[in-house]
Design a protein around this motif. Sequence first.
Motif, PDB file in Angstrom:
ATOM      1  N   LEU A 155       0.836  -1.207   0.000  1.00 22.96           N
ATOM      2  CA  LEU A 155       0.000   0.000   0.000  1.00 22.96           C
ATOM      3  C   LEU A 155       0.869   1.255   0.000  1.00 22.96           C
ATOM      4  O   LEU A 155       0.567   2.227  -0.713  1.00 22.96           O
ATOM      5  N   SER A 156       1.940   1.233   0.783  1.00 21.47           N
ATOM      6  CA  SER A 156       2.856   2.379   0.813  1.00 21.47           C
ATOM      7  C   SER A 156       3.453   2.622  -0.571  1.00 21.47           C
ATOM      8  O   SER A 156       3.587   3.758  -1.011  1.00 21.47           O
ATOM      9  N   TYR A 157       3.804   1.538  -1.256  1.00 19.22           N
ATOM     10  CA  TYR A 157       4.337   1.694  -2.614  1.00 19.22           C
ATOM     11  C   TYR A 157       3.278   2.305  -3.536  1.00 19.22           C
ATOM     12  O   TYR A 157       3.559   3.235  -4.278  1.00 19.22           O
ATOM     13  N   LEU A 158       2.078   1.772  -3.474  1.00 19.64           N
ATOM     14  CA  LEU A 158       1.018   2.262  -4.360  1.00 19.64           C
ATOM     15  C   LEU A 158       0.684   3.727  -4.111  1.00 19.64           C
ATOM     16  O   LEU A 158       0.358   4.467  -5.042  1.00 19.64           O
ATOM     17  N   GLU A 173      13.839   1.350   3.938  1.00 19.22           N
ATOM     18  CA  GLU A 173      13.952   0.255   4.908  1.00 19.22           C
ATOM     19  C   GLU A 173      12.821  -0.754   4.733  1.00 19.22           C
ATOM     20  O   GLU A 173      13.053  -1.967   4.731  1.00 19.22           O
ATOM     21  N   ASP A 174      11.595  -0.269   4.583  1.00 22.31           N
ATOM     22  CA  ASP A 174      10.461  -1.175   4.376  1.00 22.31           C
ATOM     23  C   ASP A 174      10.571  -1.911   3.044  1.00 22.31           C
ATOM     24  O   ASP A 174      10.217  -3.081   2.945  1.00 22.31           O
ATOM     25  N   PHE A 175      11.061  -1.204   2.027  1.00 23.73           N
ATOM     26  CA  PHE A 175      11.233  -1.849   0.730  1.00 23.73           C
ATOM     27  C   PHE A 175      12.196  -3.030   0.845  1.00 23.73           C
ATOM     28  O   PHE A 175      11.896  -4.134   0.398  1.00 23.73           O
ATOM     29  N   TRP A 176      13.360  -2.814   1.464  1.00 28.98           N
ATOM     30  CA  TRP A 176      14.352  -3.877   1.589  1.00 28.98           C
ATOM     31  C   TRP A 176      13.834  -5.017   2.448  1.00 28.98           C
ATOM     32  O   TRP A 176      14.094  -6.182   2.162  1.00 28.98           O
TER      33      TRP A 176
END
Length: 171
Positions: free
Chosen positions: A57-60, A67-70
């Motif tokens: 959701l954060s990406y969208l 940090e969350d992506f990794w």
Amino acid sequence: MQMLPSTQQMGHYKLTRQFFLQALLFSRACSNIISRRKSRQPLTLKDMTSESCMALLSYLYGTMNQEDFWKHRLALLGAANKYDIVGLKDACEESLLEDINSGNVLERLQEAWLYQLDKLKKGCLMYLLDFGKIYDVREEMNDFFRQADRELVVEMFQELLAVWKTSIKAS
């Protein structure tokens, strides 16, 4: 006389279009979730954790931090593949390509095969064969060969033969 849109207007159009497509994709992916929430049925996500879903959701919404992506990139890769989010899939592939090492190369090769990530697959094969790291993972190779898709194993052997062939010609 009709005027062409400015570069700024075109950029705004692309961003608006991208946001619209992401919102459409998200609404399609979550339609059954929304209907369950209306009927007060519990919400369960079978293929990702709630934290990974929040990362998606954060990406969208364009608010994802590095940090969350990794932390969630493998789950995000699965979601990107499932919901055909090309930009996210490409970002995950690039990220996974950056930190290939002896401890994760075989797992990355499996992921590359599963999600048809050609750059990652080539990077893993290059790491193993061109850089000679295949000797570092000798013990893990037995399990890998038992579990890996046969086509992937055949492709690995073809790459290995090609590397040997070039090294024989060079000598």
